[in-house]
Design a protein around this motif. Sequence first.
Motif: not given
Length: 89
Positions: A3, A5, A73, A76, A78
């Motif tokens: 993940v 950010v 969320e 984020r 992935r």
Amino acid sequence: LLVGVRPEHLEVDGASGFRVVVDVVEHLGHETLLNCHLAGHELSDADARVMVRLPAEATTPSIGDEVGLTAAERHRHRFDPVTTKRIDT
């Protein structure tokens, strides 16, 4: 699953389980940068480095403080750990 950010989407949150230790605080006038490492990891571990970009008016932790980080969320991203390609959700 990896993940990611962006630094400007991380927020300091005392209740978060994602813990970092603040190594450097740079006040740049219009923003503040926190250079951190994951709590429980060595400062020299490049894979444990985290950069946080805060608005200038935000309350800033001090060097050596352990703080929690969180991100909404929607911020984020992935990635597949084998191919490193982004996984669309």
